[in-house]
Each structure stands twice: as structure tokens, then as C-alpha cells.
Design a protein around this motif. Structure first.
Motif, mmCIF file in Angstrom:
data_model
loop_
_atom_site.group_PDB
_atom_site.id
_atom_site.type_symbol
_atom_site.label_atom_id
_atom_site.label_comp_id
_atom_site.label_asym_id
_atom_site.label_seq_id
_atom_site.Cartn_x
_atom_site.Cartn_y
_atom_site.Cartn_z
ATOM 1 N N GLU A 401 0.910 -0.987 -0.062
ATOM 2 C CA GLU A 401 -0.069 0.200 -0.088
ATOM 3 C C GLU A 401 0.937 1.223 -0.279
ATOM 4 O OE1 GLU A 401 -3.395 0.299 -0.222
ATOM 5 O OE2 GLU A 401 -3.895 -1.665 -0.518
ATOM 6 N N GLU A 402 1.754 1.316 0.665
ATOM 7 C CA GLU A 402 3.586 2.087 0.818
ATOM 8 C C GLU A 402 3.617 3.075 -0.692
ATOM 9 O OE1 GLU A 402 6.019 1.555 3.997
ATOM 10 O OE2 GLU A 402 4.270 1.855 5.880
ATOM 11 N N GLU A 403 4.024 1.352 -0.813
ATOM 12 C CA GLU A 403 4.672 1.088 -2.301
ATOM 13 C C GLU A 403 3.818 2.155 -3.588
ATOM 14 O OE1 GLU A 403 6.810 -1.567 -3.855
ATOM 15 O OE2 GLU A 403 7.640 -2.258 -1.674
ATOM 16 N N LEU A 404 2.655 1.167 -3.124
ATOM 17 C CA LEU A 404 1.498 1.789 -4.660
ATOM 18 C C LEU A 404 1.167 3.268 -4.343
ATOM 19 C CD1 LEU A 404 -0.977 -1.056 -4.205
ATOM 20 C CD2 LEU A 404 0.020 -0.492 -6.362
ATOM 21 N N ALA A 405 0.921 3.642 -3.603
ATOM 22 C CA ALA A 405 1.578 5.201 -2.952
ATOM 23 C C ALA A 405 1.754 6.140 -3.418
ATOM 24 C CB ALA A 405 0.896 5.866 -1.026
ATOM 25 N N ARG A 406 2.785 6.285 -3.314
ATOM 26 C CA ARG A 406 4.179 6.455 -4.023
ATOM 27 C C ARG A 406 3.911 6.386 -6.022
ATOM 28 N NH1 ARG A 406 7.695 3.252 -0.735
ATOM 29 N NH2 ARG A 406 8.066 3.894 1.419
ATOM 30 N N PHE A 407 4.009 5.298 -6.097
ATOM 31 C CA PHE A 407 3.065 5.227 -7.709
ATOM 32 C C PHE A 407 2.754 6.290 -8.418
ATOM 33 C CE2 PHE A 407 6.418 0.898 -6.819
ATOM 34 C CZ PHE A 407 7.345 0.990 -7.933
ATOM 35 N N GLU A 408 1.302 5.929 -7.608
ATOM 36 C CA GLU A 408 0.126 6.364 -7.774
ATOM 37 C C GLU A 408 0.644 8.600 -7.815
ATOM 38 O OE1 GLU A 408 -2.740 5.165 -5.580
ATOM 39 O OE2 GLU A 408 -2.723 2.761 -7.130
ATOM 40 N N GLN A 409 1.633 8.890 -7.085
ATOM 41 C CA GLN A 409 1.969 10.476 -7.188
ATOM 42 C C GLN A 409 1.273 10.795 -8.442
ATOM 43 O OE1 GLN A 409 4.937 10.915 -4.793
ATOM 44 N NE2 GLN A 409 4.188 10.089 -3.026
ATOM 45 N N ASP A 410 2.049 9.951 -9.571
ATOM 46 C CA ASP A 410 2.640 11.568 -11.237
ATOM 47 C C ASP A 410 1.842 9.875 -12.262
ATOM 48 O OD1 ASP A 410 3.127 13.651 -9.994
ATOM 49 O OD2 ASP A 410 5.414 11.655 -9.997
ATOM 50 N N MET A 411 0.352 10.160 -12.244
ATOM 51 C CA MET A 411 0.100 9.403 -13.400
ATOM 52 C C MET A 411 -0.143 10.096 -13.890
ATOM 53 S SD MET A 411 -2.273 6.709 -10.906
ATOM 54 C CE MET A 411 -3.329 5.928 -11.780
ATOM 55 N N ALA A 412 -0.004 9.553 -15.510
ATOM 56 C CA ALA A 412 -0.519 10.215 -17.177
ATOM 57 C C ALA A 412 -0.350 9.160 -17.867
ATOM 58 C CB ALA A 412 0.798 11.438 -17.230
ATOM 59 N N PHE A 497 1.724 4.732 -15.791
ATOM 60 C CA PHE A 497 1.454 4.837 -17.716
ATOM 61 C C PHE A 497 -0.089 4.657 -17.385
ATOM 62 C CE2 PHE A 497 5.920 3.279 -17.012
ATOM 63 C CZ PHE A 497 6.516 4.050 -17.338
ATOM 64 N N THR A 498 -0.935 5.206 -16.250
ATOM 65 C CA THR A 498 -2.243 4.981 -16.461
ATOM 66 C C THR A 498 -2.738 5.937 -15.929
ATOM 67 O OG1 THR A 498 -2.694 3.398 -14.461
ATOM 68 C CG2 THR A 498 -2.133 1.910 -16.042
ATOM 69 N N ASP A 499 -4.792 5.970 -16.265
ATOM 70 C CA ASP A 499 -4.964 6.947 -15.453
ATOM 71 C C ASP A 499 -6.148 6.241 -14.645
ATOM 72 O OD1 ASP A 499 -5.175 8.950 -17.198
ATOM 73 O OD2 ASP A 499 -6.868 8.083 -18.959
ATOM 74 N N ARG A 500 -6.223 6.825 -12.829
ATOM 75 C CA ARG A 500 -6.707 7.023 -11.599
ATOM 76 C C ARG A 500 -8.196 6.000 -12.251
ATOM 77 N NH1 ARG A 500 -4.171 7.692 -6.739
ATOM 78 N NH2 ARG A 500 -3.411 8.995 -7.492
ATOM 79 N N GLY A 501 -8.235 5.233 -11.958
ATOM 80 C CA GLY A 501 -9.888 4.130 -11.575
ATOM 81 C C GLY A 501 -9.746 3.920 -12.856
ATOM 82 N N SER A 502 -9.208 3.349 -13.759
ATOM 83 C CA SER A 502 -9.383 3.219 -14.833
ATOM 84 C C SER A 502 -9.109 2.083 -15.492
ATOM 85 C CB SER A 502 -8.579 3.391 -15.797
ATOM 86 O OG SER A 502 -6.971 3.497 -16.028
ATOM 87 N N GLY A 503 -9.575 0.892 -16.408
ATOM 88 C CA GLY A 503 -9.429 0.343 -15.933
ATOM 89 C C GLY A 503 -8.649 -1.121 -15.686
ATOM 90 N N LEU A 504 -7.453 -0.205 -17.041
ATOM 91 C CA LEU A 504 -5.791 -0.614 -16.773
ATOM 92 C C LEU A 504 -5.657 -0.750 -15.343
ATOM 93 C CD1 LEU A 504 -4.636 0.616 -20.278
ATOM 94 C CD2 LEU A 504 -5.525 -1.385 -19.696
ATOM 95 N N HIS A 505 -5.737 0.843 -14.637
ATOM 96 C CA HIS A 505 -5.590 0.813 -13.579
ATOM 97 C C HIS A 505 -5.800 -0.610 -12.836
ATOM 98 C CE1 HIS A 505 -5.450 3.288 -9.555
ATOM 99 N NE2 HIS A 505 -4.310 2.508 -9.492
ATOM 100 N N ASP A 506 -7.400 -0.751 -12.629
ATOM 101 C CA ASP A 506 -7.512 -1.790 -11.801
ATOM 102 C C ASP A 506 -7.141 -3.331 -12.146
ATOM 103 O OD1 ASP A 506 -9.216 0.037 -10.926
ATOM 104 O OD2 ASP A 506 -11.004 -0.751 -11.936
#
Length: 868
Positions: A401-412, A497-506
């Protein structure tokens, strides 16, 4: 190379504790020692650069199991980390990330010394598993002498760290990647800005605007000064004529568009159109780029939809595969459990069969109590293990969860980079799933599985394979653990490299969840490695003792039945005490016969297994293509041979006599032959052969050694040749038959008479023969050879030329060098020495059968094919 310099922060220390567990479960304290070693990670490998390790070793116990465990501690000191061939130093916000890097596995070279043993061995282990193992500890586990079994006579001296692997570096590596990306962006911004300033100095205002626009598109800094410089350049352009400004802007926009920066080109085209010049080219270019940008966006949306569909399809396939593999593992484990229960029940039932009713009742009560206590202990141990696994899984998911939070800071969303990242991650995940540790435990089917006579010792023959399988299983478990962690980290690396909440993110989150579920199973399997291994070995030891007890019980019953007649009808001069001693002696003969049978069966099984494995080699055999000189061949085979022998019989109730018999063996053979000339018309060859064989049979001990050489000359045409052979053979063998034991297998109440038969021979043989060879060679050495021989054994009184012994041999060699040889002789000369009167010296027939394989190891016409 770009590095970050801050205060040094960390030393990594590793403390190793070597435990030697006694086979008798009696622990004893042995010698201790401490050694300090250092290790430097190669620049080509990611990991902490310098490591100082303090190894504290302590031998405990006897020779049963040997395990290796260690504790990991860290010290705040200078720390450097290698990443993609460059060093990075801990500083500021990266300090905590450096501290998260832990050693996951290691290899240490050490010298192990004891009575009659001194060898350098590789010690290896993995963090988090509660221990490790010696790579070749079986050498130490085979201690036989009294001195070797004393733990105080052994010592271990760590010499060198061979390798250390690291885990937990995901956040640190992502931090380094982000810093590198930011550094590259800043350098690109500075280059574009400086190019704009240089163009402004040359009064190339359109060029300056192009560079400023490029710097603006890069961003990442305070753009106030950049905006001012762009305003100045635009003001200078407005001071020029409208057409001149228009042309310069149009040219600048076209150059930017050619570089592929569509959005920046659109802005310059809009500036050109805003000059008011009546040329519509700039306006049309703006409209065209708008349509192109919309089309590109539409294409990216379609690509994203395609990627999502593929990801969902792979998810469904993975779920189905996981379910199938989980069911297979469940079925295999259930089969092993049932087999184990059945074996245990059978062993206890076999012992109960020897007890009376009262003994059985006490046995059942004691067994029920033992099972209850064992079940309670197993349930408590299982509960403890489940709690530990749940705690580990919870901690691992918290770190995720901690690492995911770091990765999800800059999502484009970036379809191309996402496709590259997900392909790398799924390749790593598939590689992890392909390891399949459980399959390492499957035994390779051997030839004795279809031979009933050797089934009694099949467990002994499989033990080496089982121990090798267990080591391979442990290796795969740890390899799978590392591979799953790698796949999980790569899935996380694809998230930016995905958008938050998108199908690829899920989809990525689901894959990370699957990796964690696989890691949960892996952790459980790792905790059970040594427990299951020790349980199997302990049960195997108990089973061997029970089999031995049951065998001795059966032999005791056979002896009782054989001597019942003496107990019921004592003869004159026969005392009960004498009967009892004779019965004990006969029981001991039965036990010795069983041991002899077991030894012969093991020898036969091992010899023929090696021969069959060699025959499975697919190396090419000698082919025929015109004239050849100097071809070297190797042959291995297994078979059956029956040799006539004189047997000297002795009995308690009668005088000795000599009879004829046969010594039957199942030999394993090896041969080296050289074809000095191999052509269409002449074949000249020399052969050297050796064979050794025994024949497992209860009450019989038979063995023979056969060796010799031969020369062969074949003369004729390509397909048909006259085959001539001269052969010298030496044979030595012994045969002992305990007829009391043999008869007891047929009739349990047969009266023992101390009936023994012994025979031996040691002679040489000269054999001369001729025959016909049908040569079928085109691409391989294929032939049919039929020969008749005149033989003279060294003990045979007749002359070879006047009255020889005749024998016949058929040899067929087929594809891939497979060879079948059959030999036969009627009324063969009987070897051995007659020690008693020989009432009937009837000749016996000789016969042999051999299945083998020949392959070429050197051909003078193609020498490099065999020596390179």
C-alpha cells in the motif's frame, strides 16, 4: 553518470548461525567460531555496494539434519547502492528507502573438516524462511564411523562471500528513476531555454520562440522568466512587417511540426494566423492539426480499449489456469496424504497380526492415545503457522500500500509506455508461474517399477532421487518467491502510465493481488519444506524398522513351522535344548538369505538402471560413407546369462555329492571397440568388453565377472560379407544355494537338513568363429550378424581343432545404435571342481541375451564433430 552525495548512512551486517541436527534427535554442544568477511556487489548487479558480514557459527547435535540460519542487522554508516551500472548514495529523503533494502539470499564458501573429511562447500540461505541448507550436506549426513558421529570433531571455517541478493529495493529504485527522469527533464529544459537565448542574441526571434515553446512544453520549473522572454520575442516580431513575421512564424511552425511536436506547432500556426496576413495557409494548418490531434486521441482511446480487452482476456485465462493448477496440487497432496495414511495403517496392522487379543487391545489403546496427542500437537503447530503466515501477509500488503501510494502520485496515461511495462511484467509473472515447485517432487519412473522381484527394495533405490528432488523443490520454492516479488514490482512500475480508476489501473491492482496470493501460498510451502522432509525421513526410518521386525517375525514363524515335527516327535538323543538351538540357527540362515537377496537386488537395480540411462543417450552411431579409418565406438548393455557349473552338495543326513547346475546372472556390460578400417568391402575391428552380474533370488547368492577381447574381420561386398572372429574370454564366478531356505519358501513346514550347495569357477576361453553379415548401412551402421563358434575352455581336455564345443550367436544392430545379441550352445562344458562323487555329469545348455546400444565417440573423417 549522475550521483547524489549526502552523508554516508549504512553498513549491512549478516550474522550466520549453522545448526547441525542429530539423526537421533539428541542434541550436543560443539565448537564455535566467528569470522568477519566483506563483500562488494559488482557494478553490473543491482544492490548495496559494500557489505561487512560477521559470521558466528556453532555446530549443534549429531549427524541427522544440517540447517543454516542467520540474523540480519544493520548499522548506520556509509552506504552506496548500484543501480543499472551506476552508484547512488543515500541522502535526505532516500535514507529510509536505503534502509528498506534487505539481503534476501546469499552464498558463502566455507571449509568443513572432520574425521577423514575435508572439503570446501557452498553454504546458502534465504531471509525470512527461518533457515536454509547446505548445498551438498548429504556428504556429512552419511557419517558412519564413531569418530565422525561426534560433533566436537567437526569444524566450519567461512572463507568468502560468493554472492548476496537483495529485495525491498522497489521504492529506492523508483525514487532513483523519478530523480533521473526529473534530471533529464531539467537538462532538456535548460538546453531549450539556452537555445532560445542564443537565438535571441542573434535576433532570430522566430527561432527563439520555437526554443521557448519547446522549453515551455517540457515545463517542470518556474515559467515566469520564460514567459517574459517569449513576450519580448513576440514584440520584436510585431515590430517587423506583417508578411515577414507571418513567413517566419509559418516556417517555424512547419519545422516544429516536422519534429513531431504537434501541439507546439499548432500554437505557432495560430500566432501566424493572428498577424492578419491574408494567406490562409496558417489557418488551414491550425484546422488540420486540430483534426489530427482529435484523431490521435481517438486512436489512443481505441488502443487503450484494445489493451484493456487483452488484459481482461489474460486475466480470465490466468484465473482459469490458477484454478486448474490449484486443483492439480490439491489432488497430488491428497494422494500423498492417503498413501501416507495407508502405509502407516498397513505397518501397524502387520505388527498387530503378530499379537494375541490382549496385546492388540493394549496396542489399540496406546495407538489411539498416541494419535490423539499427535493430532493435538499438529493442530497447535498448524494454528501457530497460520498465525505467522497471516502476520507476514498483512505486513507485506501494508508495504505494498505504501509503495502503491508512491507510484500513484504521478499518473498520466501513456499507451506505448504502458504496453512496454505490462509486457515486461507479464513475462516476469509467467516465468514465475512456470517454476512450479511441486513438480520437482515427482519421481522419475525407473525400470524396476515393472519388475516384481525388486519391489521389496524399491524404496531404497528411490531414496537418492527423493533427496535430490527435495533439494530441487526447495530451490524452486525460493526461486518462485523471488520471481513473484519481481513480477509484482514490475506491475507496480506500470501504474504511472495509466489513469486513476481506469480499467487498466484496476487490472494492474488485480494482478498485484494475485501475486500476493501466490506469495501467500509460497510462504506456506516454504515453512513446510523442512518439516515435511524431516517427517518423511522419520517415517521412512520407522517403516524400515517395522519391515525389519516383520521380516524377522515371519522368519521366526517359518523356523517354528519347520521344527514343529521335532517338538511333537523327539528322536533318540535329541534334546529340547538342541532343537531350540537348531531352530535359532535356521532362523538366522533365513535372515541372512533375506539380506543377501536385498544386496543382490540393489546391485542389479543400480547396474541396470545406469546401463539403461546410458542407452537412452541419443548420440549418433557410426555411419557408412565410403572408406573410413579409425572409428571409436562405445557399447553398454544389460541382459541375462546362464553358465553350467558343478555344485557340491552337503547334508546333515547324508554324505556329500556333486551335481550339475547353472549359474544364472543378470549382467551389466560395457565395451570399447575400434574399427581400424570400415569400407564397402572390408571391416576390421578390435573389441574390449567387461561385465559383472548377480541374480537376486531368496536362498541363492550368485555372482560372476566376465571380461575379454576379440578381433573381427569382415570381407565381401557392400551388403553381404563373410564375418570371421577370434575371441578370448575370462570368466570367474561363485554360486551358493541354501536349499533349506529355498524349500521353506515352497513349504513352510519342510524339515531343515542343513542342505547347502557350493560351486565356483575361474577359467579362460578361446573362441574362433565364422558366419555371415548382412550390411544394411546407408546413413547408420545397421546389420544382421549370424556366426557359429568353436570353443575351448582352459579346463576342457579336448583339442580345439579335433573336438571343440560349438556355440551360435545372432546379433542385430538397428537404428540409433540399439543392439540385440542372443547366444546359445547345446551340452556346454561344465566348469568347476567336483569335491564329492559325481553320479550324473549331464551336460547343460548355455544361453545368453543382451540388449544394448552403440554410439560413436570419434570418427577420423569428422574429428571435430566429437572433440569440439
Amino acid at each position: 553518470m549522475h550521483t547524489y552525495y549526502r552523508n554516508p548512512a549504512q553498513h549491512l551486517g549478516i550474522t550466520l548461525l549453522l545448526l547441525l541436527l542429530a539423526a537421533t534427535n539428541i542434541r550436543a554442544q560443539g565448537p564455535k567460531g566467528t569470522t568477519s568477511l566483506s563483500y562488494e556487489t559488482p557494478f553490473t548487479k543491482n544492490g548495496l555496494r559494500y557489505t561487512q558480514a560477521d559470521f558466528a557459527w556453532n555446530l549443534v547435535g549429531g549427524f541427522g539434519e544440517m540447517e543454516l540460519s542467520y540474523d540480519l542487522t544493520t548499522h548506520p554508516d556509509y552506504t552506496k547502492y548500484n543501480y543499472k551500472g551506476e552508484p547512488y548514495y543515500s541522502h535526505g529523503e532516500s535514507e529510509s528507502m536505503f534502509r528498506q533494502v534487505k539481503a534476501s539470499s546469499f552464498k558463502v564458501r566455507a571449509r568443513v573438516e572432520g574425521p577423514g573429511f575435508s572439503e570446501e562447500m557452498i553454504l546458502s540461505g534465504t531471509a525470512g524462511a527461518g533457515g536454509g541448507w547446505f548445498g551438498n550436506s548429504r556428504l556429512l549426513m552419511s557419517a558412519k564411523t564413531k569418530e565422525q558421529k561426534v560433533v566436537g570433531n567437526w569444524s566450519i571455517t567461512p572463507l568468502e562471500i560468493i554472492d548476496i541478493n537483495w529485495e525491498g529495493a522497489g521504492p529506492l529504485q523508483q525514487h532513483i528513476e523519478r530523480n533521473n527522469a526529473e534530471l533529464k527533464r531539467r537538462l532538456a529544459y535548460d538546453q531549450a531555454y539556452e537555445a532560445g537565448m542564443a537565438a535571441a542574441a542573434r535576433q532570430d526571434w522566430p527561432g527563439a520562440i520555437r526554443s521557448y515553446e519547446k522549453a515551455k512544453s517540457i515545463g517542470g520549473r518556474d515559467l515566469t522568466n520564460l514567459t517574459q522572454q517569449m513576450a519580448r520575442a513576440q514584440e520584436e516580431i510585431r515590430k517587423k512587417g506583417v508578411k515577414e513575421s507571418y513567413d517566419e512564424l509559418l516556417k517555424a511552425a512547419e519545422e516544429i511540426e516536422q519534429r513531431g511536436d504537434t501541439k507546439a506547432a499548432q500554437k505557432i500556426y495560430e500566432q501566424a494566423a493572428a498577424t492578419g496576413h491574408d494567406d490562409p495557409a496558417a489557418s488551414r494548418a491550425v484546422q488540420r492539426l486540430v483534426r489530427q490531434i482529435e484523431a490521435d486521441q481517438q486512436r489512443r482511446n481505441e488502443e487503450a480499449a484494445t489493451l484493456k480487452a487483452k488484459a481482461e482476456e489474460k486475466a480470465r485465462e490466468h484465473a482459469a489456469t490458477q484454478q486448474k493448477e490449484a486443483q492439480e496440487v490439491k489432488e497430488k497432496m491428497e494422494a500423498l496424504r492417503k498413501a501416507q495414511e495407508a502405509a502407516t495403517t498397513a505397518r501397524h496392522d502387520s505388527l498387530k497380526s503378530a499379537m494375541d487379543a490382549e496385546q492388540r487391545r493394549k496396542w489399540d489403546e496406546a495407538r489411539a492415545k498416541q494419535l490423539q496427542e499427535q493430532q493435538a500437537q499438529e493442530e497447535a503447530d498448524e494454528k501457530r503457522r497460520e498465525d505467522e503466515l497471516k502476520e507476514q501477509a498483512s505486513k507485506r500488503r501494508a508495504r505494498d500500500e505504501e509503495e502503491l501510494a508512491r507510484f500513484e502520485q504521478d499518473m498520466a496515461f501513456d499507451p506505448e509506455r504502458y504496453a512496454e511495462a505490462i509486457a515486461e511484467a507479464e513475462t516476469a509473472h509467467e516465468a514465475a508461474l512456470a517454476i512450479k515447485p511441486f513438480e520437482a517432487l515427482e519421481l522419475k519412473r525407473e525400470w524396476w517399477d515393472n519388475n516384481a522381484y525388486i519391489q521389496v527394495i524399491a524404496d531404497e533405490l528411490y531414496e537418492d532421487q527423493r533427496q535430490n528432488n527435495e533439494q530441487e523443490y526447495a530451490r524452486r520454492i525460493y526461486a518462485e518467491h523471488s520471481a513473484l516479488y519481481n513480477a509484482k514490482n514490475l506491475y507496480m512500475a506500470a501504474i504511472p502510465f495509466t489513469d486513476r480508476g481506469s480499467g487498466l489501473h484496476d487490472y494492474l491492482l488485480q494482478r498485484i493481488k494475485w501475486c500476493n496470493e501466490d506469495l501467500d501460498l509460497n510462504e506456506a510451502m516454504r515453512k513446510n519444506i523442512y518439516r515435511d522432509t524431516n517427517t518423511r525421513r522419520n517415517m521412512r526410518g520407522q517403516a524400515k524398522m517395522m519391515v525389519e521386525a516383520q521380516r524377522r517375525y515371519i522368519n521366526s514363524q517359518r523356523a517354528d513351522a519347520a521344527f514343529l515335527i521335532y517338538d511333537l516327535h523327539p528322536t533318540d538323543g535329541q534334546t529340547p535344548a538342541g532343537n531350540y538351538l537348531d531352530k535359532m540357527a535356521f532362523e538366522e540362515k533365513l535372515n541372512k538369505a533375506d539380506e543377501q537377496y536385498k544386496r543382490d537386488a540393489i546391485i542389479t537395480g543400480a547396474t541396470q538402471s545406469v546401463a539403461l540411462n546410458l542407452m537412452a543417450d541419443d548420440s549418433k552411431t557410426a555411419d557408412e560413407a565410403g572408406k573410413r579409418t579409425m572409428i571409436w565406438n562405445v557399447y553398454t548393455g544389460i541382459g541375462y546369462e546362464s553358465l553350467p557349473i558343478l555344485m557340491n552338495h552337503t547334508r546333515k543326513s547324508s554324505v556329500g555329492e556333486t551335481k550339475t547346475g547353472t549359474l544364472d546372472i543378470m549382467p551389466g556390460a560395457a565395451e570399447f571397440n575400434v574399427l581400424y578400417r570400415h569400407s564397402r568391402h572390408i571391416d576390421l575391428a578390435g573389441h574390449l568388453r567387461g561385465a559383472y552380474g548377480v541374480y537376486p533370488s531368496e536362498g541363492t547368492a550368485a555372482s560372476a565377472v566376465i571380461w575379454g577381447g576379440k578381433g573381427r574381420l569382415d570381407v565381401g561386398v557392400k551388403r553381404f560379407k563373410l564375418a570371421n572372429t577370434v575371441e578370448y574370454i575370462s570368466r570367474a564366478g561363485t554360486l551358493t544355494e541354501d536349499h533349506d531356505v529355498i524349500q521353506s519358501t515352497l513349504n513352510a513346514s519342510a524339515t531343515p537338513d542343513d542342505h547347502m550347495a557350493n560351486g565356483e569357477f575361474n577359467y579362460s576361453l578361446l573362441r574362433v568363429g565364422t558366419g555371415f553379415k548382412l550390411d544394411l548401412s546407408d546413413g547408420e551402421d545397421l546389420y544382421v550378424l549370424l556366426q557359429a563358434f568353436a570353443e575351448k575352455p582352459s579346463f576342457y581336455p579336448e583339442d580345439l581343432l579335433k573336438n571343440p564345443i560349438y556355440s551360435y550367436r545372432l546379433e542385430v544392430q538397428g537404428y540409433s545404435g540399439f543392439n540385440i545379441t542372443v547366444g546359445y550352445a547345446q551340452k556346454y562344458a561344465i566348469a568347476g571342481t567336483a569335491r564329492f562323487p559325481l553320479s550324473d555329469r549331464s551336460n547343460q545348455n548355455y544361453m545368453s541375451f543382451m540388449l544394448g546400444k552403440t554410439w560413436t565417440i570419434f570418427d577420423s573423417s569428422h574429428p571435430l564433430d566429437y572433440f569440439n
